[in-house]
Design a protein around this motif. Structure first.
Motif: not given
Length: 782
Positions: A684, A687, A723-726, A728-729
């Motif tokens: 992950r 971005e 995608e959105v994660s805890q 940030g993107r």
């Protein structure tokens, strides 16, 4: 001024003369020569402070020799009076005397060498503290405060609280203070608590979010702040009581902008305590905050499965305790961290010496204890590390939140807060008592070693460096499939165990199929009958069947002929009234029935003789097709009763060993099969860094389970969207692992880096700053 050779404070004077009436002694200080008066009792008491006795010994001698019962506070006050009158010299284990207070005194003392530097106020004195303390202003109590009207008097608690009943609480928090092993144990517990918080950061975040509502958050912060403040001050009070056998004053004082807070008075015995005891007293607050942090995290680990508000409160308490510690441990601002260093090095002007040494100034005072360059460099490193941490913390947390909530206004607010903090710290440092003035610059031209260091720094900054975007990863198998029941039934047999390798299509279990097998047998029998009927229809009637049909017709004709004759006979008899009407009607009925039988026999003969029609064959074939479909479905049901692996791989199931006898509904999962012959790693990547990642780039993954082993690979896929994660993107980047040692398993996690382009070292490490200006700052422009 040379360092004292005696252990404790020593009474010194230039001359002494007794008055004619014997009511006082006129003494002259060693430096400025001004006369000072002491009555005979005070003079004898002062002579007991001879540099070989500590405060306790002086009080004992005063009681035995002079008959004077002195408290620790009274003796300390007397020592302060001697110090301000220039009649007291410092000891190696006791506090420093007050430095010179005027230009004349400074000249006599020898610390004002030559012309006064420009910008130094006339009343500027060397940074120092009162007797009994090596700390500067900033911490509560006399131990770390200032004494005397010139410097300001430490405020006593406004509202006193009985401290003795509460001392056991502080004693528990002070346990790591009294031994190296307990202190190392606390350090290990702190590291463990930090690791636990990082491991359970998601769960802790969920618990903390429950307090985000304005009123619960406000009440929690206020209560948590006062609780940490109370326990820290109580730990200090307990340390003073344990080390000096004196119970300090404890209560409430008014702090900044008249905000009340708990406060332990550290005047008196704490000031005159030996150096090792003063170190423990100053550090007791820091130790208490670490203990609170560890206890809060430990209690959260015990109760975090509870559905009450307790886990959320424990998370908030742990965060507040850690924030208190990080603010108090600051080595630059005169708080617990700085004052502990001051006590350790026994140099009240530690910060000022370091600043003047860094900027190459000639100091306008003679330090009470001149520190070595190594000590000053070490102090400078601590200040630099703490400052960098503080800036990173401010940028990551408050600044990001303010920027997200208020945009450019939030950044301006953050900048103003930082500027206000710097201004207030500078203003305090430039107070009349603590100002170090402008000094005189004494920068020597660069030497050969200086140029060598500059060359090394420039070379390192321009050194080619491979920029490596990174992110957390999870290990994935090449393929994964669920093994599910395709029909209802209870499990009769299980043929494999968890962890076994299976082939695609291999049977792993068998369900009950009695009903399905019955349906197959029934459909097969019906098909046999229908196919026989079609064969008969297509082949036509046999000769024997035709003869039989004709014989049936002839028999029916004979029977009709007989029944008609009988009916005619009875008709004549009925006319003569020889038979009843009932007998006559019965004879007519038999004749009519025989006529119908003759018609049916003739139709059957015609049917047997005539050929079969296409419509009849189509109807029979339709029945055969319907029955064949039923047979196929029944055979599929029998086949579905055998649960098979859809792909080749390893069986994963924690319940497969206990599946025998379980009833499985259609679609229920029995096990999972994974093909882990080749592993994939899904990274992950934030971005902001994914633009540097391309397919084919080399990558390296390290699992948390095996930190000493790296798994190299190559980027194979990049997700088409973020995608959105805890945090940030992120963008999912999939890498294939070249070689595995069998230890890396699917669903393991860790951290991975992707080798991107090479760039100068300074460019790689300043990318976040450059990105901030190119994107964030650009977005503010109208």
């Amino acid at each position: 001024m040379e360092s004292p050779r005696h252990l404790y404070r020593k009474f010194v004077f230039g001359s002494a003369a007794k008055s004619a009436d014997g009511l006082y002694y006129a003494l002259t200080g060693a430096r400025h020569g001004r006369p000072i008066r002491l009555d005979p009792a005070e003079f004898e008491l002062a002579r007991l402070i001879d540099g070989s006795r500590d405060a306790a010994a002086v009080r004992t001698a005063a009681r035995e020799l002079l008959g004077a019962e002195l408290t620790a506070a009274e003796l300390e006050h007397f020592c302060n009076e001697l110090a301000t009158s220039d009649l007291l010299a410092a000891g190696s284990q006791e506090p420093l005397p007050v430095p010179a207070q005027t230009d004349a005194e400074a000249t006599l003392a020898g610390w004002n060498r030559g012309p006064r530097p420009a910008g130094v106020a006339p009343e500027t004195a060397a940074p120092s503290t009162v007797p009994g303390s090596l700390g500067g202003p900033g911490l509560p109590g006399s131990l770390t405060g200032l004494w005397g009207a010139f410097r300001g008097v430490v405020a006593a608690p406004k509202v006193l609280i009985p401290a003795r009943p509460l001392l056991p609480i502080g004693w528990l928090l002070n346990l790591p203070l009294f031994g190296r092993l307990p202190l190392l144990g606390l350090l290990a517990l702190v590291i463990g608590a930090v690791v636990a918080m990082w491991t359970h950061r998601v769960e802790m975040g969920v618990d903390f979010v429950r307090l985000i509502e304005p009123l619960p958050l406000l009440l929690t912060l206020i209560g948590g702040i006062y609780l940490v403040n109370f326990l820290s001050e109580m730990a200090r009070a307990s340390a003073i009581h344990t080390l000096t056998r004196q119970t300090p004053k404890f209560g409430v004082v008014l702090g900044t902008v008249l905000i009340p807070r708990f406060h332990c008075d550290t005047g008196g015995a704490a000031e005159s305590a030996p150096r090792d005891q003063r170190l423990r007293i100053v550090g007791s607050g820091l130790i208490a905050q670490l203990m609170i942090f560890v206890i809060a995290v430990a209690l959260w680990l015990v109760f975090h499965h509870s559905h009450s508000i307790l886990p959320s409160l424990l998370v908030a308490l742990a965060l507040l305790a850690s924030a208190f510690f990080l603010l108090q441990v600051n080595p630059l601002v005169k708080r617990d961290g700085y004052n502990w260093l001051v006590q350790w090095y026994q140099a009240a002007d530690l910060r000022e010496q370091a600043m003047y040494a860094i900027f190459g100034y000639d100091r306008p005072w003679n330090e009470m204890k001149k520190l070595s360059p190594g000590v000053l460099r070490w102090y400078g490193f601590l200040v630099l590390a703490y400052t960098i941490w503080l800036m990173v913390w401010v940028v990551i947390f408050p600044a990001r939140w303010l920027s997200g909530a208020f945009g450019a206004v939030g950044i301006v607010i953050t900048a103003l807060l930082l500027a206000w903090s710097v201004f207030t710290s500078t203003r305090r440092a430039q107070a009349s008592r603590g100002s170090i003035g402008a000094g005189k610059v004494n920068l020597a031209p660069p030497k050969r070693w200086d140029w060598a260091i500059i060359t090394i720094l420039v070379t390192v900054a321009l050194f080619p460096y491979t920029y490596e975007p990174s992110g957390e990863f999870i290990v994935l198998p090449t393929a994964r499939a669920d093994i599910r029941a395709l029909t209802d039934g209870d499990v009769r047999e299980v043929f494999v165990k968890e962890g076994e390798l299976v082939k695609a299509g291999q049977v792993i279990a068998k369900l009950n199929d009695d009903a399905e097998r019955y349906a197959v047998a029934s459909s097969e029998a019906n098909l046999t009958r229908l196919r026989a009927n079609v064969a008969i229809a297509k082949s036509g009637a046999k000769g024997e069947e035709i003869d039989q049909a004709r014989q049936l017709v002839a028999t029916a004709e004979k029977r009709l002929e007989f029944s008609r004759a009988e009916a005619n006979r009875l008709k004549q008899a009925f006319t003569r009234k020889a038979v009843s009407d009932q007998e006559y009607q019965r004879a007519l009925s038999v004749a009519e029935l025989d006529q119908q039988r003759l018609l049916e026999a003739r139709k059957q003969l015609a049917l047997v003789i005539s050929p079969v029609r296409n419509e009849q064959l189509q109807a029979l074939e339709a029945e055969i097709a319907s029955e064949q479909a039923k047979l196929d479905l029944a055979q599929k049901a029998v086949e579905y009763a055998q649960v098979k692996a859809p792909i080749a791989g390893r069986i994963l199931s924690g319940t497969l060993r206990f599946a025998l006898g379980d009833f499985l509904a259609r679609g229920a999962q029995l096990a999972t099969v994974e093909d882990s012959s080749k592993l994939l790693v899904e990274i992950r990547v934030p971005e902001a860094d994914v633009g540097k990642v391309e397919i084919g780039h080399k990558a390296m993954a390290k699992a948390w389970s095996f930190p000493d082993r790296g798994y190299p690979g190559v980027v194979r896929e990049i997700a088409p969207s973020a995608e959105v994660s805890q945090y940030g993107r992120v963008v999912r980047v999939v890498m294939s692992i070249d070689e595995t040692d069998g230890k890396l398993l699917p669903q393991m996690t860790g951290y991975a880096k992707v080798e991107a382009e090479r760039m100068p070292l300074i460019v790689a490490f300043t990318r976040p700053i450059v990105r901030f200006f190119l994107v964030e700052l650009w977005s503010w422009l109208p």
